[in-house]
Design a protein around this motif. Structure first.
Motif, mmCIF file in Angstrom:
data_model
loop_
_atom_site.group_PDB
_atom_site.id
_atom_site.type_symbol
_atom_site.label_atom_id
_atom_site.label_comp_id
_atom_site.label_asym_id
_atom_site.label_seq_id
_atom_site.Cartn_x
_atom_site.Cartn_y
_atom_site.Cartn_z
ATOM 1 N N ILE A 1 0.841 -1.202 0.000
ATOM 2 C CA ILE A 1 0.000 0.000 0.000
ATOM 3 C C ILE A 1 0.877 1.254 0.000
ATOM 4 C CG2 ILE A 1 -1.841 -1.223 1.207
ATOM 5 C CD1 ILE A 1 -1.111 0.297 3.747
ATOM 6 N N ASP A 2 0.267 2.400 -0.197
ATOM 7 C CA ASP A 2 0.964 3.672 -0.235
ATOM 8 C C ASP A 2 1.786 3.870 1.040
ATOM 9 O OD1 ASP A 2 1.178 6.573 -1.361
ATOM 10 O OD2 ASP A 2 0.521 6.818 0.730
ATOM 11 N N LEU A 3 2.986 4.430 0.883
ATOM 12 C CA LEU A 3 3.897 4.578 2.009
ATOM 13 C C LEU A 3 3.321 5.448 3.124
ATOM 14 C CD1 LEU A 3 6.676 3.729 3.012
ATOM 15 C CD2 LEU A 3 7.646 5.728 1.869
ATOM 16 N N ASP A 4 2.631 6.516 2.764
ATOM 17 C CA ASP A 4 1.999 7.364 3.779
ATOM 18 C C ASP A 4 0.946 6.582 4.560
ATOM 19 O OD1 ASP A 4 3.431 9.738 3.350
ATOM 20 O OD2 ASP A 4 2.142 10.287 1.658
ATOM 21 N N GLN A 5 0.227 5.710 3.854
ATOM 22 C CA GLN A 5 -0.775 4.889 4.527
ATOM 23 C C GLN A 5 -0.114 3.882 5.464
ATOM 24 O OE1 GLN A 5 -2.986 3.834 0.666
ATOM 25 N NE2 GLN A 5 -4.634 3.887 2.167
ATOM 26 N N GLN A 6 1.031 3.357 5.055
ATOM 27 C CA GLN A 6 1.756 2.449 5.930
ATOM 28 C C GLN A 6 2.146 3.152 7.228
ATOM 29 O OE1 GLN A 6 4.941 0.105 4.168
ATOM 30 N NE2 GLN A 6 4.080 0.431 2.131
ATOM 31 N N ARG A 7 2.707 4.336 7.085
ATOM 32 C CA ARG A 7 3.085 5.097 8.276
ATOM 33 C C ARG A 7 1.882 5.389 9.163
ATOM 34 N NH1 ARG A 7 4.059 11.117 7.118
ATOM 35 N NH2 ARG A 7 1.832 10.767 6.798
ATOM 36 N N ASP A 8 0.783 5.811 8.551
ATOM 37 C CA ASP A 8 -0.408 6.139 9.335
ATOM 38 C C ASP A 8 -0.966 4.904 10.039
ATOM 39 O OD1 ASP A 8 -0.137 8.724 8.487
ATOM 40 O OD2 ASP A 8 -1.690 8.603 6.921
ATOM 41 N N THR A 9 -0.874 3.750 9.369
ATOM 42 C CA THR A 9 -1.336 2.510 9.992
ATOM 43 C C THR A 9 -0.485 2.178 11.221
ATOM 44 O OG1 THR A 9 -2.149 1.617 7.896
ATOM 45 C CG2 THR A 9 -1.691 0.030 9.645
ATOM 46 N N LEU A 10 0.820 2.328 11.092
ATOM 47 C CA LEU A 10 1.700 2.048 12.226
ATOM 48 C C LEU A 10 1.442 3.028 13.378
ATOM 49 C CD1 LEU A 10 5.141 1.159 10.595
ATOM 50 C CD2 LEU A 10 3.229 -0.332 11.195
ATOM 51 N N ARG A 11 1.174 4.254 13.037
ATOM 52 C CA ARG A 11 0.842 5.237 14.078
ATOM 53 C C ARG A 11 -0.437 4.837 14.813
ATOM 54 N NH1 ARG A 11 2.054 11.078 11.068
ATOM 55 N NH2 ARG A 11 4.076 11.446 12.074
ATOM 56 N N THR A 12 -1.427 4.414 14.045
ATOM 57 C CA THR A 12 -2.695 4.012 14.647
ATOM 58 C C THR A 12 -2.505 2.808 15.558
ATOM 59 O OG1 THR A 12 -3.984 4.844 12.772
ATOM 60 C CG2 THR A 12 -5.038 3.200 14.181
ATOM 61 N N LYS A 13 -1.792 1.802 15.071
ATOM 62 C CA LYS A 13 -1.531 0.606 15.865
ATOM 63 C C LYS A 13 -0.738 0.942 17.131
ATOM 64 C CE LYS A 13 -3.246 -2.740 13.235
ATOM 65 N NZ LYS A 13 -4.257 -3.734 13.695
ATOM 66 N N THR A 14 0.209 1.848 16.996
ATOM 67 C CA THR A 14 1.031 2.240 18.148
ATOM 68 C C THR A 14 0.180 2.964 19.189
ATOM 69 O OG1 THR A 14 2.986 2.413 16.725
ATOM 70 C CG2 THR A 14 3.084 3.530 18.850
ATOM 71 N N ARG A 15 -0.701 3.837 18.717
ATOM 72 C CA ARG A 15 -1.578 4.562 19.643
ATOM 73 C C ARG A 15 -2.513 3.594 20.356
ATOM 74 N NH1 ARG A 15 -3.423 7.832 16.273
ATOM 75 N NH2 ARG A 15 -5.394 6.796 15.793
ATOM 76 N N GLU A 16 -3.031 2.598 19.638
ATOM 77 C CA GLU A 16 -3.941 1.629 20.249
ATOM 78 C C GLU A 16 -3.248 0.817 21.336
ATOM 79 O OE1 GLU A 16 -5.228 -0.675 16.945
ATOM 80 O OE2 GLU A 16 -6.707 0.804 16.248
ATOM 81 N N LEU A 17 -1.984 0.505 21.117
ATOM 82 C CA LEU A 17 -1.275 -0.354 22.055
ATOM 83 C C LEU A 17 -0.584 0.414 23.180
ATOM 84 C CD1 LEU A 17 -0.590 -3.317 22.611
ATOM 85 C CD2 LEU A 17 1.448 -3.052 21.189
ATOM 86 N N PHE A 18 -0.060 1.602 22.835
ATOM 87 C CA PHE A 18 0.759 2.323 23.810
ATOM 88 C C PHE A 18 0.212 3.692 24.214
ATOM 89 C CE2 PHE A 18 3.733 -0.383 21.341
ATOM 90 C CZ PHE A 18 4.134 -1.223 22.372
ATOM 91 N N GLY A 19 -0.916 4.093 23.615
ATOM 92 C CA GLY A 19 -1.536 5.357 24.003
ATOM 93 C C GLY A 19 -0.954 6.573 23.328
ATOM 94 N N ASP A 20 -0.018 6.403 22.418
ATOM 95 C CA ASP A 20 0.612 7.521 21.706
ATOM 96 C C ASP A 20 1.070 6.999 20.352
ATOM 97 O OD1 ASP A 20 2.432 9.532 20.747
ATOM 98 O OD2 ASP A 20 2.626 10.274 22.795
ATOM 99 N N GLU A 21 0.884 7.808 19.308
ATOM 100 C CA GLU A 21 1.222 7.345 17.962
ATOM 101 C C GLU A 21 2.680 7.557 17.588
ATOM 102 O OE1 GLU A 21 0.163 11.259 15.235
ATOM 103 O OE2 GLU A 21 -1.268 9.606 15.343
ATOM 104 N N SER A 22 3.427 8.292 18.391
ATOM 105 C CA SER A 22 4.811 8.605 18.043
ATOM 106 C C SER A 22 5.729 7.407 18.240
ATOM 107 C CB SER A 22 5.322 9.775 18.891
ATOM 108 O OG SER A 22 6.705 9.989 18.669
ATOM 109 N N ILE A 23 6.694 7.266 17.341
ATOM 110 C CA ILE A 23 7.686 6.208 17.489
ATOM 111 C C ILE A 23 8.553 6.450 18.722
ATOM 112 C CG2 ILE A 23 9.538 7.261 16.111
ATOM 113 C CD1 ILE A 23 9.919 4.455 14.827
ATOM 114 N N ALA A 24 8.478 7.649 19.252
ATOM 115 C CA ALA A 24 9.232 7.980 20.472
ATOM 116 C C ALA A 24 8.769 7.166 21.675
ATOM 117 C CB ALA A 24 9.111 9.477 20.771
ATOM 118 N N VAL A 25 7.619 6.494 21.588
ATOM 119 C CA VAL A 25 7.171 5.659 22.713
ATOM 120 C C VAL A 25 8.180 4.548 23.003
ATOM 121 C CG1 VAL A 25 4.723 6.107 22.279
ATOM 122 C CG2 VAL A 25 5.802 4.063 21.283
#
Length: 280
Positions: free
Chosen positions: A203-227
């Protein structure tokens, strides 16, 4: 490699065991004859490699230099590596910095052959810095010989923390996510930990990034890779990856960790066209 870590089991249990014995195993590994010979030669002779050509023409020096950045499979690509080393680390358009795999740019920056300040090979502490990184990476290679999923886990532990630190220091979370996506071994861990399908990479690279952000927020409460500056969050990712990998291998009948080593050897090459299309 003669050293063989004590890893009778894989998966989450194997990871727990590895963490308990890791320090002792690393010390034993660092004292092995092969590693001692390689690092001693590097520490004695690296200050004589005043040009990138000098370095690539000494196979033993080059082996340690590449191994310190997980690029040991590039040992026979001397002309390519010389071009990498001669790149200006501060020029975003230089050869090393235009390559998708960030490890090349990191190596060019570490050695400084293309820097206006000149090479760092004679700097105090430089040889120890490189040999320390070499020992760390080569220990992971040895672990991978026993269980490639555990090698991926060790790599992810280091790289997640590194990308988190980059995001925190630069304030550019989006760029840090793109770098993580371009890191093929780390990407494989993230995708499996998040239960993403094989087609995710299409899928589109921007969509990949947004998906990872969403998954990160769901699991860790924040979408930043800084978690992932929090070791507990890194540990959660690794355990999710290992649990899912073990379940898949059990269902398919594969040997544990089979095939994962290919990701570490290939680096980000297969992802190059996608990232280059994003950044031009």
């Amino acid at each position: 490699m003669a050293f063989a870590p004590l890893l009778p089991i894989g998966g989450v249990a194997g990871w727990s065991l590895l963490q308990r014995i890791e320090e002792q195993q690393r010390q034993t590994f660092a004292k092995s004859p092969e590693i001692t010979r390689a690092t001693t030669h590097f520490e004695v002779a690296i200050n004589t490699a005043v040009t990138a050509e000098d370095l690539v023409n000494d196979r033993r020096l080059l082996q340690v230099a590449l191994g310190a950045f997980g690029l040991e499979d590039e040992l026979d690509k001397r002309a390519f590596i010389q071009k990498v080393l001669e790149s200006d680390p501060l020029d975003s358009k230089s050869f090393a910095n235009r390559l998708v795999d960030p490890r090349y740019g990191e190596m060019a920056n570490a050695f400084g052959y293309g820097s206006v300040l000149g090479p760092r090979v004679a700097d105090v502490g430089f040889a120890g810095e490189i040999t320390s990184a070499y020992k760390e990476r080569q220990f992971e290679v040895a672990v991978g010989d026993a269980d490639s999923d555990l090698r991926l886990a060790l790599n992810a532990r280091r790289e997640l923390a590194k990308h988190a630190a980059t995001a925190e220091a630069s304030g550019r979370d989006g760029s840090a996510w793109f770098e993580a996506l371009g890191d093929r071994p780390l990407r494989s861990v993230i995708e499996k930990a998040y239960g993403l399908p094989t087609a995710f990479g299409q899928i589109d690279l921007d969509q990949q990034r947004d998906t990872l952000r969403t998954k990160t927020r769901e699991l860790f409460g924040d979408e930043s890779i800084a978690v992932f500056s929090d070791p507990e969050n890194v540990e959660t990712m690794i355990r999710r990856f290992l649990a899912r990998s073990a379940a898949e291998q059990g269902a398919s009948g594969y040997v544990r960790g089979q095939g994962a080593i290919t990701l570490l050897q290939a680096g980000a090459a297969g992802f190059a066209s996608l990232v280059q299309s994003r950044f031009g």
